[in-house]
Design a protein around this motif. Structure first.
Motif, PDB file in Angstrom:
ATOM      1  N   SER A  44       0.831  -1.200   0.000  1.00  0.00           N
ATOM      2  CA  SER A  44       0.000   0.000   0.000  1.00  0.00           C
ATOM      3  C   SER A  44       0.869   1.256   0.000  1.00  0.00           C
ATOM      4  N   VAL A  45       1.956   1.219   0.758  1.00  0.00           N
ATOM      5  CA  VAL A  45       2.880   2.364   0.795  1.00  0.00           C
ATOM      6  C   VAL A  45       3.504   2.567  -0.582  1.00  0.00           C
ATOM      7  N   LYS A  46       3.919   1.473  -1.216  1.00  0.00           N
ATOM      8  CA  LYS A  46       4.505   1.561  -2.561  1.00  0.00           C
ATOM      9  C   LYS A  46       3.479   2.079  -3.562  1.00  0.00           C
ATOM     10  N   ALA A  47       2.245   1.632  -3.437  1.00  0.00           N
ATOM     11  CA  ALA A  47       1.185   2.098  -4.351  1.00  0.00           C
ATOM     12  C   ALA A  47       0.948   3.601  -4.176  1.00  0.00           C
ATOM     13  N   LEU A  48       0.967   4.071  -2.943  1.00  0.00           N
ATOM     14  CA  LEU A  48       0.819   5.508  -2.703  1.00  0.00           C
ATOM     15  C   LEU A  48       1.979   6.275  -3.339  1.00  0.00           C
ATOM     16  N   ALA A  49       3.190   5.806  -3.133  1.00  0.00           N
ATOM     17  CA  ALA A  49       4.364   6.474  -3.714  1.00  0.00           C
ATOM     18  C   ALA A  49       4.264   6.491  -5.234  1.00  0.00           C
ATOM     19  N   ASP A  50       3.849   5.377  -5.832  1.00  0.00           N
ATOM     20  CA  ASP A  50       3.685   5.324  -7.295  1.00  0.00           C
ATOM     21  C   ASP A  50       2.664   6.345  -7.766  1.00  0.00           C
ATOM     22  N   LYS A  51       1.561   6.452  -7.026  1.00  0.00           N
ATOM     23  CA  LYS A  51       0.501   7.397  -7.391  1.00  0.00           C
ATOM     24  C   LYS A  51       0.993   8.842  -7.290  1.00  0.00           C
ATOM     25  N   VAL A  52       1.693   9.155  -6.219  1.00  0.00           N
ATOM     26  CA  VAL A  52       2.229  10.509  -6.062  1.00  0.00           C
ATOM     27  C   VAL A  52       3.242  10.808  -7.160  1.00  0.00           C
ATOM     28  N   GLU A  53       4.138   9.875  -7.428  1.00  0.00           N
ATOM     29  CA  GLU A  53       5.130  10.076  -8.483  1.00  0.00           C
ATOM     30  C   GLU A  53       4.471  10.334  -9.826  1.00  0.00           C
ATOM     31  N   ALA A  54       3.385   9.641 -10.100  1.00  0.00           N
ATOM     32  CA  ALA A  54       2.708   9.766 -11.396  1.00  0.00           C
ATOM     33  C   ALA A  54       1.815  10.999 -11.495  1.00  0.00           C
ATOM     34  N   GLU A  55       1.205  11.400 -10.379  1.00  0.00           N
ATOM     35  CA  GLU A  55       0.165  12.427 -10.433  1.00  0.00           C
ATOM     36  C   GLU A  55       0.560  13.789  -9.874  1.00  0.00           C
ATOM     37  N   VAL A  56       1.643  13.853  -9.131  1.00  0.00           N
ATOM     38  CA  VAL A  56       2.023  15.103  -8.476  1.00  0.00           C
ATOM     39  C   VAL A  56       3.212  15.708  -9.213  1.00  0.00           C
ATOM     40  N   GLU A  57       3.032  16.939  -9.654  1.00  0.00           N
ATOM     41  CA  GLU A  57       4.093  17.601 -10.415  1.00  0.00           C
ATOM     42  C   GLU A  57       5.262  18.007  -9.519  1.00  0.00           C
ATOM     43  N   ASN A  58       4.965  18.648  -8.397  1.00  0.00           N
ATOM     44  CA  ASN A  58       5.998  19.121  -7.470  1.00  0.00           C
ATOM     45  C   ASN A  58       5.649  18.666  -6.067  1.00  0.00           C
ATOM     46  N   LEU A  59       6.676  18.291  -5.320  1.00  0.00           N
ATOM     47  CA  LEU A  59       6.465  17.882  -3.933  1.00  0.00           C
ATOM     48  C   LEU A  59       7.360  18.744  -3.053  1.00  0.00           C
ATOM     49  N   ASP A  60       6.756  19.746  -2.446  1.00  0.00           N
ATOM     50  CA  ASP A  60       7.490  20.719  -1.640  1.00  0.00           C
ATOM     51  C   ASP A  60       7.623  20.318  -0.182  1.00  0.00           C
ATOM     52  N   LEU A  61       6.639  19.602   0.331  1.00  0.00           N
ATOM     53  CA  LEU A  61       6.616  19.290   1.755  1.00  0.00           C
ATOM     54  C   LEU A  61       5.984  17.917   1.961  1.00  0.00           C
ATOM     55  N   LEU A  62       6.678  17.076   2.701  1.00  0.00           N
ATOM     56  CA  LEU A  62       6.167  15.770   3.075  1.00  0.00           C
ATOM     57  C   LEU A  62       6.122  15.735   4.588  1.00  0.00           C
ATOM     58  N   VAL A  63       4.927  15.660   5.150  1.00  0.00           N
ATOM     59  CA  VAL A  63       4.759  15.619   6.601  1.00  0.00           C
ATOM     60  C   VAL A  63       4.390  14.199   6.989  1.00  0.00           C
ATOM     61  N   LEU A  64       5.211  13.592   7.806  1.00  0.00           N
ATOM     62  CA  LEU A  64       4.982  12.223   8.269  1.00  0.00           C
ATOM     63  C   LEU A  64       4.425  12.299   9.682  1.00  0.00           C
ATOM     64  N   ASN A  65       3.152  11.943   9.813  1.00  0.00           N
ATOM     65  CA  ASN A  65       2.465  12.072  11.092  1.00  0.00           C
ATOM     66  C   ASN A  65       1.578  10.854  11.282  1.00  0.00           C
ATOM     67  N   VAL A  86       4.411   0.319  11.037  1.00  0.00           N
ATOM     68  CA  VAL A  86       3.613   1.536  10.845  1.00  0.00           C
ATOM     69  C   VAL A  86       4.386   2.779  11.293  1.00  0.00           C
ATOM     70  N   ASN A  87       4.973   2.724  12.480  1.00  0.00           N
ATOM     71  CA  ASN A  87       5.587   3.909  13.079  1.00  0.00           C
ATOM     72  C   ASN A  87       6.958   4.243  12.503  1.00  0.00           C
ATOM     73  N   ASN A  88       7.646   3.255  11.957  1.00  0.00           N
ATOM     74  CA  ASN A  88       9.020   3.482  11.524  1.00  0.00           C
ATOM     75  C   ASN A  88       9.269   3.075  10.076  1.00  0.00           C
ATOM     76  N   LEU A  89       9.144   1.798   9.801  1.00  0.00           N
ATOM     77  CA  LEU A  89       9.587   1.289   8.501  1.00  0.00           C
ATOM     78  C   LEU A  89       8.807   1.869   7.325  1.00  0.00           C
ATOM     79  N   SER A  90       7.509   1.993   7.457  1.00  0.00           N
ATOM     80  CA  SER A  90       6.708   2.529   6.338  1.00  0.00           C
ATOM     81  C   SER A  90       6.964   4.014   6.122  1.00  0.00           C
TER      82      SER A  90
END
Length: 154
Positions: A44-65, A86-90
């Motif tokens: 699921s984490v990889k799928a999210l990253a793939d989606k962001v890479e494909a659909e997001v032009e610029n990534l200025d801020l990534l907040v991990l919460n 969940v808390n670390n590896l992903s």
């Protein structure tokens, strides 16, 4: 801040949509969108990253919460104790997967993209024994039921 696009990556669709609605009602900001992710599944984490890479032009801020407190011992389908994954590896995985997108953004922007990790004071209540620090299989040990049973009894 008025970002051109704000993505909330959430496990729960209902809670994510409620957060977006609250944001809109309290600030008037209406460009937030929801992407679903289950941090206890690397797929699921990889799928999210793939989606962001494909659909997001610029990534200025990534907040991990994201974090959970395990109330019982549970191993994920990837073989790790659930709270460790969940808390670390992903969070590490999503950061590493999206770092190239952030570097691309840095190359065309004057501002430096940032990764922000939100944390709590829980670290004050934990201790990492020397035995664990010197273990060549620290992740395997950390994910073991024996370690988690001893941790829960502290």
């Amino acid at each position: 801040m008025g970002p051109a696009r704000l993505i909330l990556a959430c496990r729960s669709e209902a809670r994510g949509l409620a957060a977006i609605q609250h944001l809109k009602e309290s600030t008037g900001y209406d460009k937030a969108e929801l992407m679903l992710v289950e941090l206890s599944q690397f797929s699921s984490v990889k799928a999210l990253a793939d989606k962001v890479e494909a659909e997001v032009e610029n990534l200025d801020l990534l907040v991990l919460n994201a974090a959970i407190i395990a109330t019982s011992f549970e191993v994920t389908e990837d073989g790790y104790e659930k709270s460790l994954q969940v808390n670390n590896l992903s969070l590490d995985l999503i950061s590493l997967r999206l770092l190239p997108k952030m570097l691309e953004t840095a190359a065309i922007r004057t501002e430096t993209p940032r990764i922000v990790v939100v944390s709590s004071e829980m670290h004050q209540f934990g201790d990492i024994p020397d035995l664990l620090l010197n273990d060549p299989s620290i992740l395997e040990h950390w994910s073991s039921e024996q370690h988690n049973r001893s941790f829960a009894s502290q």
